[in-house]
Design a protein around this motif. Structure first.
Motif, PDB file in Angstrom:
ATOM      1  N   LYS A   1      -6.702  -1.826  -3.921  1.00 12.83           N
ATOM      2  CA  LYS A   1      -5.620  -0.708  -3.620  1.00 12.83           C
ATOM      3  C   LYS A   1      -4.637  -1.229  -4.806  1.00 12.83           C
TER       4      LYS A   1
ATOM      5  N   PHE B   1      -3.435   3.089  -7.589  1.00  8.69           N
ATOM      6  CA  PHE B   1      -3.268   3.775  -7.306  1.00  8.69           C
ATOM      7  C   PHE B   1      -4.914   3.685  -6.991  1.00  8.69           C
TER       8      PHE B   1
ATOM      9  N   GLU C   1      -2.697   4.809  -2.202  1.00  9.81           N
ATOM     10  CA  GLU C   1      -4.057   5.339  -1.814  1.00  9.81           C
ATOM     11  C   GLU C   1      -4.314   7.265  -1.612  1.00  9.81           C
TER      12      GLU C   1
ATOM     13  N   PRO D   1      -0.142   0.552   0.963  1.00  8.84           N
ATOM     14  CA  PRO D   1       0.263   1.547  -0.011  1.00  8.84           C
ATOM     15  C   PRO D   1       0.501   2.742   0.291  1.00  8.84           C
TER      16      PRO D   1
ATOM     17  N   GLU E   1      -0.506   0.803  -5.085  1.00 10.98           N
ATOM     18  CA  GLU E   1       0.694   1.258  -4.783  1.00 10.98           C
ATOM     19  C   GLU E   1       0.441   2.543  -3.929  1.00 10.98           C
TER      20      GLU E   1
END
Length: 205
Positions: free
Chosen positions: A135, A126, A139, A101, A137
């Motif tokens: 998880k 997110f 974080e 991410p 794309e």
């Protein structure tokens, strides 16, 4: 028991002193960062300490050079933020063999909620660190939890009142790629502006 005081090193070896004075080496090479990012974070600290800006290229190995310079993006509306995030998601897909991410720092719960709403509206997945095992794309990581850590690709917010020490910490966390974001109407930190003038930081505005 630890050193306790720098002066206590002098009795261990004469290598720690020159002409009777303690010789302290100031490390310029940030081993967690590329040259382009390390050069920026080091010189931000130089400016904050009222010291001369220097190019530390000779401190870095050849394979640590040639990466992206830090970027400052001015965000005028939600689509600008979405575009900044999507460009880094694509950068990871294009330039790395592993998928991970984009790490987006947030200042407080209000700023986190605003960014979450934008990503949800554009169907960008997110997660929030420590809140879920899932998880996405992107974080989100609180700036209170970034000291002493490294993140591969980072988007970091600048506000009118972000303290210098927090800016320095954010500048020195990214390993390969850093995008600073700020409102289109925000006043840019003086040291950041100076680094833009010297081409240590590139900008879209």
């Amino acid at each position: 028991m630890g050193v306790g005081r720098w002066d206590n090193l002098s009795h261990l070896s004469e290598l720690f002193s020159i002409n009777g004075r303690l010789n302290i080496y100031k490390l310029k090479h940030n081993f967690r960062q590329t040259y382009e990012l390390g050069n920026c974070s080091y010189n931000y600290r130089q400016l904050a300490l009222h010291r001369e800006v220097v190019d530390i290229k000779d401190e870095y190995f050849y394979n640590q050079k040639g990466f992206n310079k830090p970027n400052l993006s001015f965000i005028g509306d939600v689509s600008d933020f979405k575009n900044a995030v999507e460009s880094k998601i694509q950068f990871i897909k294009d330039d790395f063999t592993d998928i991970f991410p984009v790490v987006v720092f947030y200042e407080n719960s209000n700023s986190l909620e605003r960014m979450k709403v934008v990503l949800e509206s554009y169907n960008i997945s997110f997660s929030v660190e420590y809140e879920t095992e899932r998880k996405g794309e992107v974080e989100f990581v609180s700036i209170r939890n970034i000291a002493g850590r490294e993140f591969t690709v980072v988007i970091a917010p600048l506000s009118n009142n972000t303290p210098e020490n927090i800016i320095y910490i954010m500048l020195s966390r990214a390993k390969y790629d850093l995008t600073l974001i700020t409102g289109a109407d925000r006043k840019v930190d003086n040291h950041i502006r100076k680094l833009m003038e010297l081409n240590f930081i590139v900008s879209n505005g």
